[in-house]
Motif scaffolding. Sequence first.
Motif, PDB file in Angstrom:
ATOM      1  N   GLY A  34       0.816  -1.209   0.000  1.00  0.00           N
ATOM      2  CA  GLY A  34       0.000   0.000   0.000  1.00  0.00           C
ATOM      3  C   GLY A  34       0.838   1.242   0.000  1.00  0.00           C
ATOM      4  O   GLY A  34       0.323   2.352  -0.051  1.00  0.00           O
ATOM      5  N   SER A  35       2.150   1.117   0.080  1.00  0.00           N
ATOM      6  CA  SER A  35       2.960   2.314   0.238  1.00  0.00           C
ATOM      7  C   SER A  35       4.011   2.413  -0.856  1.00  0.00           C
ATOM      8  O   SER A  35       5.119   2.829  -0.617  1.00  0.00           O
ATOM      9  CB  SER A  35       3.613   2.279   1.615  1.00  0.00           C
ATOM     10  N   THR A  40       5.173   8.779  -0.851  1.00  0.00           N
ATOM     11  CA  THR A  40       3.916   8.950  -0.121  1.00  0.00           C
ATOM     12  C   THR A  40       4.048   8.349   1.266  1.00  0.00           C
ATOM     13  O   THR A  40       4.485   7.215   1.411  1.00  0.00           O
ATOM     14  CB  THR A  40       2.759   8.253  -0.862  1.00  0.00           C
ATOM     15  N   VAL A  42       1.930   7.373   4.764  1.00  0.00           N
ATOM     16  CA  VAL A  42       0.565   7.148   5.223  1.00  0.00           C
ATOM     17  C   VAL A  42       0.561   7.080   6.745  1.00  0.00           C
ATOM     18  O   VAL A  42       1.301   6.297   7.334  1.00  0.00           O
ATOM     19  CB  VAL A  42      -0.005   5.843   4.647  1.00  0.00           C
ATOM     20  N   ARG A 225       3.544  13.311  -1.067  1.00  0.00           N
ATOM     21  CA  ARG A 225       2.175  13.161  -0.587  1.00  0.00           C
ATOM     22  C   ARG A 225       2.159  12.626   0.827  1.00  0.00           C
ATOM     23  O   ARG A 225       3.022  11.842   1.228  1.00  0.00           O
ATOM     24  CB  ARG A 225       1.391  12.174  -1.477  1.00  0.00           C
ATOM     25  N   VAL A 227      -0.889  10.854   3.280  1.00  0.00           N
ATOM     26  CA  VAL A 227      -2.272  10.405   3.400  1.00  0.00           C
ATOM     27  C   VAL A 227      -2.551  10.175   4.881  1.00  0.00           C
ATOM     28  O   VAL A 227      -1.780   9.495   5.560  1.00  0.00           O
ATOM     29  CB  VAL A 227      -2.511   9.101   2.623  1.00  0.00           C
ATOM     30  N   ALA A 229      -5.163   8.411   7.151  1.00  0.00           N
ATOM     31  CA  ALA A 229      -6.312   7.496   7.131  1.00  0.00           C
ATOM     32  C   ALA A 229      -7.048   7.631   8.457  1.00  0.00           C
ATOM     33  O   ALA A 229      -6.428   7.667   9.512  1.00  0.00           O
ATOM     34  CB  ALA A 229      -5.835   6.063   6.929  1.00  0.00           C
ATOM     35  N   GLU A 245      -0.216  -1.303   5.829  1.00  0.00           N
ATOM     36  CA  GLU A 245      -0.829  -0.202   5.098  1.00  0.00           C
ATOM     37  C   GLU A 245      -0.307   1.172   5.531  1.00  0.00           C
ATOM     38  O   GLU A 245      -0.359   2.116   4.764  1.00  0.00           O
ATOM     39  CB  GLU A 245      -2.348  -0.228   5.314  1.00  0.00           C
ATOM     40  N   PHE A 246       0.132   1.265   6.784  1.00  0.00           N
ATOM     41  CA  PHE A 246       0.489   2.587   7.318  1.00  0.00           C
ATOM     42  C   PHE A 246       1.985   2.675   7.623  1.00  0.00           C
ATOM     43  O   PHE A 246       2.615   1.686   7.978  1.00  0.00           O
ATOM     44  CB  PHE A 246      -0.284   2.868   8.616  1.00  0.00           C
TER      45      PHE A 246
END
Lengths: 532, 330
Positions: A34-35, A40, A42, A225, A227, A229, A245-246
Amino acid sequence: MTRMRPTFRRLTAATAAAGMLVLAGCSAPANPDGSSGGATLVVATSDEPDALNPVLNYGVDGASLIFDGLVSRDDDNRLVAGLSTALPQLSPDGRTVTAKLRDGVQFHDGTPLTAQDVVFTYQAVLDPTVDSTLRSDLDMVESVTAPDAATVVFRLRYPYAPFLQRLTLGIVPAKLLSGQDINTAPFNRKPIGTGPYRVDSWTPGDRLVLTANERYFGGRPKNNRVVVAFVADDNVRAQRMRAGEFDAAELPPKLASGFDADTTYRVQRAPTADYRGVMLPTGNPILADPAVRRALNLAVDRAAMVAGLLGGAGEPAFGPIPPTSEFADPSIIGRPTADPTSAGALLDAAGWTPGPGGVRVKDGRPARFTLMYPASDTLRKDLALAVTADAKKVGIEVTPAGLTWDAIDPRMKSDALLMGYGTPYDPDFVSYKLFGSTFAGQGYFNPGSYRSDVADRALQEGRDQIDPALRKAAYAQFQKQLAVDVPWLFLTYLRHTYVLKSSVEGVAPRVEAHEHGVANSLWWNIDTWTRS
Amino acid sequence: MTRSGRLAGAGAVVRRRLLIAVPVLAATSVGMFALGAASPVDPAKQYAGAAAFTASEENLAQLRANWGIDDPLPVQYLRWISNLVQGDLGWSTSRHEPVASVLAARAGWTLLLIGVSLALVLVASLLLGALAAYRRGGVFDRALRAAAYAVQSMPVFWLGLAAIAVFALALGWLPAGGLTDVTATSTSWSDVAHHLILPVGVLAVSQAPWFVLFVRDAVAESMRDDHVLAARARGLPGRTVLFGHALRTALLPFLTLVGTHLPELVGGAVLVETVFSLPGLGAVTVAAALGSDFPLLAAITLVTTAVVLAANLATDLAYAAADPRVRLDG
């Protein structure tokens, strides 16, 4: 990880029985990373803002990623120049502040920042038709004016030494908001600021996507970026963190410690100024006796609370000014463990003699009181039960009562309450109202009606005097007086726990305030984070 | 009698139901406001959050005055109704945006989740239930029943976390939550579909036992009906007897069951949305209830009431279409 494996197997069996495999079989192969992209970052939090507008309380203490204040804070929470060229100075009478604006700062839409924007921002907060609770914190502002395009002058109603701390409020562009109803403006969903990141999109309940502001006056962010969440449930956030994901997520101490053993993660425990304690109202006949309050202060086992209830993520608390503050007075620090012997001796000397059922009695009145806590807050419940158990050992019977705030409010004058407060920025911010006798019995300001001339004078001195040395002396006196009178049973300072991927670098935890979400969290300086 | 003939009275039924819907919706909205007045929660304090503890009483009173929530209840209600008639659903104090845009942004995801799950549950339960009934007491029947009872005893929340543990963490096949990939630059349908597999699956599985067991029992029962026995006696193939005769008779009470089960499906969807961090109506409904956000609560209640009324109407029409004995014009 190994500890969880058997659970997985059991779960697989159960869910396979339920036919889940059939469903999953239809799916396309997952995109596990996801990264990807490298640029980016997160982060995940449970705390989603209502509106992304500083006037409506978004990121008022700075580090809002999207906006800048006239001043900002460094990694030690020291004030440094923000949108102002240098740190503004308070006039010797403590009632005027003049700020010079930095040259060439632009909003995300390219319009230049002027003093008019600053004036507009502060006037909007003070406008009664705007739904801002920040007004209570800025009630000392008499006027804010712009003599020229690069100068802002604040005039205060009364001398207010920590006023510069209030200048972290993010500045909004006047052009986009003047003439509009700020409460309902579309700006609140898609804001324009001067900060390191601009808002790309915000899907409430899902995520906020920020992109780098190439023209940021503090230097272009190192990440393209960011993000954020929004994942309200703690367990779900932990699971998604584990799924990779993070890059960083805020988690409760017990869930965070599950990541301690795994080298692909790093757990950060950021110190805070956020304390929990028991407010002891003077309107309660038992708690009105200073001997009972002092005995309770000796009887509670703060070290056990930190170890057992906070999983080590905290410190014992002895006063409302955090030990990390320059205003903290070390002389008030007591024993972190319980001292039931001294507590018992104190009660004996004051005439509280052991009575039936182990409860002490004085003048036919048993040492008994109710301790309220907000029922939805499990930590406060745990602390209330710990206080109950500790008090029982010295012959004081506490009845814990979990209630809603509506049920608590009318009883605060006579029943003890587990409360939490605290700000790392200035001792005046919370304590002036929480312990000042002029605020006795006014809602959540001094609900227990604590009255002390010494504390009142010290709090007023801390507000009036510009000289830091005099302020420090005043707050030392204030803390000593609280330690003698014990209007509150201070229990613990919390730590905010975060889990990060080990590959993330540039993290600099600083002492955090109670409120932390998108703004003012561990990722306050995310524009300088990198991933190796 | 032809199929269109059976639905001859449908227009009148729809008109009559719409007439009933108006007082039902009005009563629901009055009930909402009465509950709002009885609620001890102060919306201003809810709005302020942690700032409620540092904001002055004067500051909070000003907020209440700005929102007009100190006005008498009938005044607030009339204002709300007159705005509603003009197509304005009001302002959500908990979400800080017009109620209409909260619904617009979120209702779609909830409907999608519920719709796909319901379709999946219906197809799967009819198929599995009928198959189990065909060989009653067989291995498949016993396994299905055991699984159904097991799933029924698992809370939706637990089922969701378990599914994440298995399919997202252990196997890594599916994402653990969210609507899209957290770093996605746009909302693509394939990405959303990929993210909805687990939530839809969990919601469908959690709701399925009821339906599966019902279909199984109903079909097993109708396998002994005269017309089914007659069909078998005529030597029709097993599949035709099962799906053409037995299942069709069993379908009628099933339709009623779907109608009455809808609220439970909505309740399950709220939990599933929480577990999978989906931006549906579930989370905002909870926030609105906790924050005494009555404009939003009233709108959600009205929409839900309307959906339930519509579902009941659809069930009745479907009933009429499926059963020649039912007449709409009566």
